[in-house]
Design an enzyme around this catalytic site. Structure first.
Site, PDB file in Angstrom:
ATOM      1  N   CYS A 129      18.749   0.394  19.298  1.00 23.91           N
ATOM      2  CA  CYS A 129      19.132  -0.994  19.006  1.00 23.91           C
ATOM      3  C   CYS A 129      18.545  -1.498  17.682  1.00 23.91           C
ATOM      4  O   CYS A 129      19.256  -2.087  16.865  1.00 23.91           O
ATOM      5  CB  CYS A 129      18.700  -1.914  20.140  1.00 23.91           C
ATOM      6  SG  CYS A 129      17.022  -1.616  20.738  1.00 23.91           S
ATOM      7  N   HIS A 250      17.031  -9.115  18.824  1.00 15.94           N
ATOM      8  CA  HIS A 250      15.959  -8.504  18.030  1.00 15.94           C
ATOM      9  C   HIS A 250      15.947  -9.132  16.640  1.00 15.94           C
ATOM     10  O   HIS A 250      17.004  -9.273  16.011  1.00 15.94           O
ATOM     11  CB  HIS A 250      16.210  -7.002  17.846  1.00 15.94           C
ATOM     12  CG  HIS A 250      15.935  -6.172  19.055  1.00 15.94           C
ATOM     13  ND1 HIS A 250      15.408  -6.666  20.222  1.00 15.94           N
ATOM     14  CD2 HIS A 250      16.095  -4.833  19.264  1.00 15.94           C
ATOM     15  CE1 HIS A 250      15.278  -5.674  21.103  1.00 15.94           C
ATOM     16  NE2 HIS A 250      15.693  -4.559  20.540  1.00 15.94           N
TER      17      HIS A 250
END
Lengths: 350, 350
Positions: A129, A250
């Site tokens: 990710c 994130h």
């Protein structure tokens, strides 16, 4: 037009749940969807495009008749079952780290290296990710100015560690707000490690396990995967990966040094504003910059706070945010499936 | 032995409260303590070493007879009242940014540049919280190998923004855990700016206001103050300052490049383990690294995750954590007062 039988492995997980949602919004022509999970979850129901789908127990034979299988049920499940799926004629898009660095397995972010899909032999790996959103942001810049160096510090959300880690963080936060001095920590920073620490109102500089050299596996993933996706082993990449008490989304503080001179904040903003999969959010005067909370639920990668280093002419800093469950995982996997369809690559040449 | 009349300006604030606590544990010989605050807080009571002290309203005449005045009530209060205190013979230790870059005002972290106190003309500035812990960690390394470059990304706690910001974060967290989709944001990221965003379960890449060049004032503070404290304008310093949902304890991902070759992770660990004010917490095999939650309430700066860059021989990464209200503010101010006493500098030579 060809239509596909699609299987989702790990259909009840944090990423699997989002894979189903992303497939619902995808242009991929789907004939039939099969939702696979552990025995424990078999029999549960999910809906897909308004239809009820019963979750089935994952076995090797689950992949009979499946054209595309999206895996997100942990590395050991992929190790065991991805080859079984390929054996039965399915193309696997694997969201675990099991095959990412395996030679012959394309590691793909469609905005960056869609062409690499042509080399697939049945398994395509979906990158980590934190890597995906960074390479989406850096590739358009690299194309124009070359990329000599990357130093990244991450601010990673807990959803990357799964549903139970999300619940753990929430419970810790509740307990701390209630004034409890002892809170339960059984999962984070890494379920597979010996010690566990509270993440609520904390920052944990450990994601995944440590390796011999003092870097974590997560940090090595960012370093190695970036080089593989960009097909350039000479790029210097360095990462510090940190878990913060964010549910999803994130954030990354990224410093880059370009190979060629001449870039300006303006030229980078212009390049990024026209690049695929990127939304430029960069207006300090209006306090516009990417945030985890505003990126959640969106498929794009958000870039802002672009500024030139005060000492190094080719050095630039930026802030890169994306929904780690979407572009960082499920959406990138579904995009890969869409690319396979577009390029007519949904078949296995072993 | 000489004993001092000490005043604390901003005695009810997040930092002021800790200043009183730090003075209680300090070796500074205190004859009398005077607690000063705005009219609104005057008349409230605090205890100091078991005695009740009534908070007085701050006026210029408050400083009559005061030897040492610790200021932490905002830059404009310092601008106005620090010269008044000096005029009345007090030495001021100012925790705001009002005088930090003023020529002739020493900017002091006792572990790094205690000697600079000798040049004071009445006002000594206490550096920014995020700067202090970084220079404490870097100075011992700089002494041995020289320091060419610093790139830092911060993970800063909300307590640096004051008591009301702490309450705002807590309320936002409670509301989000209760499933509310709209939460109140009236203070963060910067009380003085136009727009306000939720910090709970988020990361905000803005601390203080933006400047023309796209950097924030907080980032410029880290850059400029580091050079001033280390008396070296040639050090390349770059910062990205980010607020994270942590109550107290700033964390920093610090990358450095040394001037001289020969450093190893081991040699840096050894240097730091013997350096003043530092606790080395660096054992990946035991998952030992600094954390905000474990640093809170302690006076030291904690350093860990030291590792060599994979491409640059003189490059090293580390993770630096300290209690921003203690070493980052109140404790450093009280340490300065202790140093002034030790060096016999509690008098004003204007």
């Amino acid at each position: 037009m060809r239509e596909y039988n699609v299987a989702v492995v790990g259909a009840t997980g944090a990423v699997g749940t989002k894979m189903i949602e992303m497939l619902e919004t995808s242009s991929l022509p789907i004939k039939h969807i099969k939702l696979l999970a552990s025995k424990r979850s078999a029999g549960k129901e999910k809906t897909f495009k308004g239809e009820t789908v019963v979750i089935e127990e994952l076995t090797a034979d689950s992949f009979e008749g499946v054209d595309i299988a999206l895996f997100s049920a942990g590395g050991s499940i992929s190790q065991k079952f991805a080859p079984e799926a390929v054996k039965r004629g399915a193309v696997v898009v694997d969201n675990t780290s099991a095959f990412r660095m395996t030679e012959g397995v394309p590691l793909v972010v469609p905005e960056v290296n869609e062409e690499a899909l042509k080399e697939h032999r049945g398994i395509i790996a979906n990158p980590n990710c934190s890597t995906i959103q960074m390479v989406v942001a850096l590739e358009p810049i690299r194309k124009k100015y070359g990329l000599d160096r990357v130093i990244v510090s991450t601010y990673q959300a807990v959803s990357g560690a799964g549903v139970s880690a999300i619940e753990e963080l929430k419970q810790q936060a509740r307990d701390m707000l209630d004034g409890k001095t002892e809170v339960t920590a059984e999962i984070l920073p890494s379920a597979g490690d010996k010690k566990h620490y509270p993440l609520a109102f904390n920052a944990l500089p450990q994601i995944d396990l440590f390796t011999e050299d003092g870097y974590t596996f997560e940090e090595h993933k960012m370093i190695n995967e970036t080089k593989k996706i960009m097909s350039d082993d000479a790029i210097k990449v360095s990462a510090t990966c940190v878990r913060v008490p964010v549910l999803s989304g994130h954030s990354e503080s990224v410093y880059i040094e370009l190979k060629e001179a001449g870039a300006t904040v303006k030229s980078l903003q212009e390049i990024l504003s026209q690049a695929p999969g990127i939304v430029l959010e960069d207006d300090p005067a209006e306090q516009l910059y990417p945030q985890a909370l505003t990126a959640v639920g969106k498929k794009e990668t958000f870039v802002g706070r672009i500024r030139q280093d005060l000492d190094v002419e080719t050095g630039f800093h930026m802030w890169v945010v994306s929904d780690n469950l979407l572009k960082g995982a499920s959406w990138n996997s579904v995009q890969i499936a869409e690319s396979l369809h577009k390029l007519n690559l949904v078949h296995v040449n072993q």
